[in-house]
Design a protein around this motif. Structure first.
Motif, PDB file in Angstrom:
ATOM      1  N   MET A  50      44.773  41.990  43.138  1.00 37.11           N
ATOM      2  CA  MET A  50      45.821  42.731  42.414  1.00 37.11           C
ATOM      3  C   MET A  50      45.330  43.051  41.020  1.00 37.11           C
ATOM      4  SD  MET A  50      49.720  41.563  41.730  1.00 37.11           S
ATOM      5  CE  MET A  50      50.956  42.778  41.403  1.00 37.11           C
ATOM      6  N   THR A  51      45.425  44.265  40.652  1.00 34.34           N
ATOM      7  CA  THR A  51      45.004  44.678  39.320  1.00 34.34           C
ATOM      8  C   THR A  51      46.218  45.048  38.496  1.00 34.34           C
ATOM      9  OG1 THR A  51      44.693  46.916  40.147  1.00 34.34           O
ATOM     10  CG2 THR A  51      42.766  45.476  40.128  1.00 34.34           C
ATOM     11  N   ALA A  52      45.955  45.397  37.250  1.00 34.27           N
ATOM     12  CA  ALA A  52      47.059  45.739  36.363  1.00 34.27           C
ATOM     13  C   ALA A  52      47.854  46.901  36.938  1.00 34.27           C
ATOM     14  CB  ALA A  52      46.523  46.096  34.987  1.00 34.27           C
ATOM     15  N   PRO A  53      49.162  46.811  36.985  1.00 41.43           N
ATOM     16  CA  PRO A  53      49.972  47.869  37.605  1.00 41.43           C
ATOM     17  C   PRO A  53      49.872  49.158  36.840  1.00 41.43           C
ATOM     18  CG  PRO A  53      51.387  46.301  36.440  1.00 41.43           C
ATOM     19  CD  PRO A  53      50.004  45.726  36.417  1.00 41.43           C
ATOM     20  N   ILE A  62      42.639  34.814  42.309  1.00 44.81           N
ATOM     21  CA  ILE A  62      42.833  35.244  40.920  1.00 44.81           C
ATOM     22  C   ILE A  62      41.493  35.312  40.194  1.00 44.81           C
ATOM     23  CG2 ILE A  62      43.826  34.570  38.700  1.00 44.81           C
ATOM     24  CD1 ILE A  62      46.192  33.428  40.223  1.00 44.81           C
ATOM     25  N   VAL A  63      40.626  34.306  40.416  1.00 39.78           N
ATOM     26  CA  VAL A  63      39.342  34.273  39.709  1.00 39.78           C
ATOM     27  C   VAL A  63      38.440  35.405  40.162  1.00 39.78           C
ATOM     28  CG1 VAL A  63      37.217  32.955  39.417  1.00 39.78           C
ATOM     29  CG2 VAL A  63      39.433  31.803  39.196  1.00 39.78           C
ATOM     30  N   PHE A  64      38.303  35.579  41.486  1.00 36.69           N
ATOM     31  CA  PHE A  64      37.336  36.542  42.007  1.00 36.69           C
ATOM     32  C   PHE A  64      37.865  37.968  42.066  1.00 36.69           C
ATOM     33  CE2 PHE A  64      35.703  32.538  43.760  1.00 36.69           C
ATOM     34  CZ  PHE A  64      34.363  32.648  43.406  1.00 36.69           C
ATOM     35  N   ARG A  65      39.164  38.146  42.207  1.00 31.17           N
ATOM     36  CA  ARG A  65      39.706  39.492  42.352  1.00 31.17           C
ATOM     37  C   ARG A  65      40.388  40.022  41.110  1.00 31.17           C
ATOM     38  NH1 ARG A  65      40.375  41.017  47.674  1.00 31.17           N
ATOM     39  NH2 ARG A  65      40.792  43.064  46.730  1.00 31.17           N
ATOM     40  N   GLU A  66      40.762  39.142  40.200  1.00 28.94           N
ATOM     41  CA  GLU A  66      41.489  39.579  39.016  1.00 28.94           C
ATOM     42  C   GLU A  66      40.696  39.376  37.720  1.00 28.94           C
ATOM     43  OE1 GLU A  66      44.163  41.117  39.591  1.00 28.94           O
ATOM     44  OE2 GLU A  66      44.614  40.472  41.623  1.00 28.94           O
ATOM     45  N   ILE A  67      40.127  38.183  37.552  1.00 22.96           N
ATOM     46  CA  ILE A  67      39.468  37.861  36.284  1.00 22.96           C
ATOM     47  C   ILE A  67      38.040  38.391  36.242  1.00 22.96           C
ATOM     48  CG2 ILE A  67      38.637  35.957  34.847  1.00 22.96           C
ATOM     49  CD1 ILE A  67      41.096  34.395  35.589  1.00 22.96           C
ATOM     50  N   LEU A  68      37.237  38.086  37.253  1.00 25.91           N
ATOM     51  CA  LEU A  68      35.821  38.490  37.213  1.00 25.91           C
ATOM     52  C   LEU A  68      35.630  40.000  37.074  1.00 25.91           C
ATOM     53  CD1 LEU A  68      34.009  36.086  39.719  1.00 25.91           C
ATOM     54  CD2 LEU A  68      33.807  36.188  37.229  1.00 25.91           C
ATOM     55  N   PRO A  69      36.379  40.860  37.790  1.00 23.01           N
ATOM     56  CA  PRO A  69      36.195  42.308  37.570  1.00 23.01           C
ATOM     57  C   PRO A  69      36.434  42.740  36.133  1.00 23.01           C
ATOM     58  CG  PRO A  69      37.396  41.931  39.604  1.00 23.01           C
ATOM     59  CD  PRO A  69      37.308  40.607  38.917  1.00 23.01           C
ATOM     60  N   ASN A  70      37.326  42.040  35.427  1.00 29.40           N
ATOM     61  CA  ASN A  70      37.599  42.388  34.038  1.00 29.40           C
ATOM     62  C   ASN A  70      36.587  41.791  33.071  1.00 29.40           C
ATOM     63  OD1 ASN A  70      40.399  43.835  33.826  1.00 29.40           O
ATOM     64  ND2 ASN A  70      40.678  42.234  35.367  1.00 29.40           N
ATOM     65  N   LEU A  71      35.675  40.959  33.585  1.00 28.24           N
ATOM     66  CA  LEU A  71      34.629  40.378  32.748  1.00 28.24           C
ATOM     67  C   LEU A  71      33.300  41.125  32.863  1.00 28.24           C
ATOM     68  CD1 LEU A  71      35.211  36.565  33.380  1.00 28.24           C
ATOM     69  CD2 LEU A  71      35.790  37.853  31.327  1.00 28.24           C
ATOM     70  N   VAL A  72      33.241  42.098  33.765  1.00 24.44           N
ATOM     71  CA  VAL A  72      31.982  42.805  33.989  1.00 24.44           C
ATOM     72  C   VAL A  72      31.499  43.494  32.723  1.00 24.44           C
ATOM     73  CG1 VAL A  72      30.899  44.709  35.231  1.00 24.44           C
ATOM     74  CG2 VAL A  72      32.353  43.090  36.462  1.00 24.44           C
ATOM     75  N   THR A  73      32.417  44.150  32.016  1.00 25.15           N
ATOM     76  CA  THR A  73      32.020  44.898  30.818  1.00 25.15           C
ATOM     77  C   THR A  73      31.464  44.002  29.721  1.00 25.15           C
ATOM     78  OG1 THR A  73      33.571  46.693  31.273  1.00 25.15           O
ATOM     79  CG2 THR A  73      32.843  46.409  29.000  1.00 25.15           C
TER      80      THR A  73
END
Length: 342
Positions: A1-4, A248-259
């Motif tokens: 789930m990403t930011a709505p 939450i860690v793999f689908r929500e947090i890690l994608p937002n840490l890529v940058t």
């Protein structure tokens, strides 16, 4: 789930003029598109990125470039060297005693001249030195990123005693005298271990030292970002829908840490290049005759009076490489900064 996000209206019946206007609206573009447009406007960052790409291509195609424009990196050309002084002769075919070439043999045959004493081609050694430096720095950076990301996310997400233990470990590693430890460890390693011998073992040890002891730098950044992200609304929404910690860690947090990880990695690579060059300069890096920029500088200091080019060329190679990575990293950081304006 990403930011709505608000679902856009169907584009099948949209006004063509509205579609064109929406394409120019920054709100209708993705973060990557916005960042790419910002980065394209940064001429300095683009120049650094182009140089970085060229350096990577040079390292990959080092054997081909050497075959086209130079000689094997360890081939001696003693006929070009004055046996009395070790300098490069002005005219190897008709040498006059004491007549040395102030340009170090730079010409059509040797694009960057040759080394004093042994006459090895500098262009070939610079090219192969790029391969060594980028290999050590890149792989060590990957190790730093993996360890730092894993421990940083764990510390930031779970908090409590887990965060305390990992944070104190970061403080210990940051206080560790890394250079002295590297000199001591590399200086006493045997000729063979873990199935590796010679420079393969040396490079493996360098990667281990740089990667294992430098992870706290990126670990702190990842931990701070994780602490911020886990309090965001889309994380709370994921929890309310029954998502567990792995999701939450793999689908929500890690994608937002890529940058931030990508940006910091580009700034960490030049630091690792300098560290490898420093160890080679001190004689505890990669063993000769394998070409390294730091090792070339160490040899050059003994002959700077008769061959100044031998100091300038590897020094410029290190300077340009580190500067290009820093400019590229700064450009990426500015491009992905949400506070930047188009």
């Amino acid at each position: 789930m990403t930011a709505p996000m608000d679902a856009p209206e169907s584009s099948q019946h949209a006004d063509p003029e509205a579609v064109v206007a929406g394409a120019k609206n920054p709100a209708s573009r993705s973060l990557r598109q916005i960042a790419w447009q910002r980065f394209r406007k940064d001429k300095v960052g683009m120049a650094g990125g182009i140089v970085v790409v060229l350096l990577i291509l040079v390292a990959i195609f080092a054997p081909l470039l050497t075959a086209w424009f130079g000689y094997p990196p360890n081939q001696f050309n003693q006929q070009m060297i004055d046996p009395a002084t070790g300098g490069v002769l002005l005219d190897p075919d008709d040498p006059v005693p004491g007549m040395l070439d102030p340009w170090g043999g730079i010409g059509a045959d040797h694009l960057l001249g040759v080394e004093p004493v042994n006459g090895r081609d500098l262009f070939s050694r610079i090219v192969y030195g790029a391969r060594t430096s980028l290999l050590v720095a890149t792989v060590a950076t990957v190790v730093c990123v993996v360890i730092g990301t894993v421990l940083g996310v764990v510390a930031g997400y779970f908090g409590g005693w887990v965060d305390t233990v990992i944070s104190r470990a970061m403080d210990i590693f940051l206080a560790f005298p890394l250079l002295l430890f590297a000199i001591a460890l590399v200086g006493v390693i045997p000729d063979g271990a873990f199935g590796l011998t010679g420079n393969g073992l040396r490079i493996g040890v360098l990667i281990f030292i740089i990667g294992f002891f430098n992870w706290p730098y990126i670990g702190r950044i990842v931990r701070g970002q994780t602490l911020t992200l886990k309090e965001r609304e889309f994380i709370e929404a994921a929890r309310s829908l029954g998502a567990g910690s792995p999701h939450i860690v793999f689908r929500e947090i890690l994608p937002n840490l890529v940058t931030p990880i990508l940006v910091y990695s580009t700034l960490l690579i030049p630091t690792n290049i300098l560290f490898e060059a420093a160890l080679s300069f001190l004689g505890v890096g990669v063993n000769p005759p394998t070409a390294t920029w730091g090792g070339m500088l160490e040899n050059a200091l003994r002959f700077y009076t008769i061959a100044p080019h031998f100091v300038i060329i590897p020094g410029l190679a290190i300077f340009i490489t580190v500067l290009a990575f820093n400019l590229f990293g700064d450009g990426l950081r500015d491009a992905f900064d949400p506070r930047s304006s188009d």
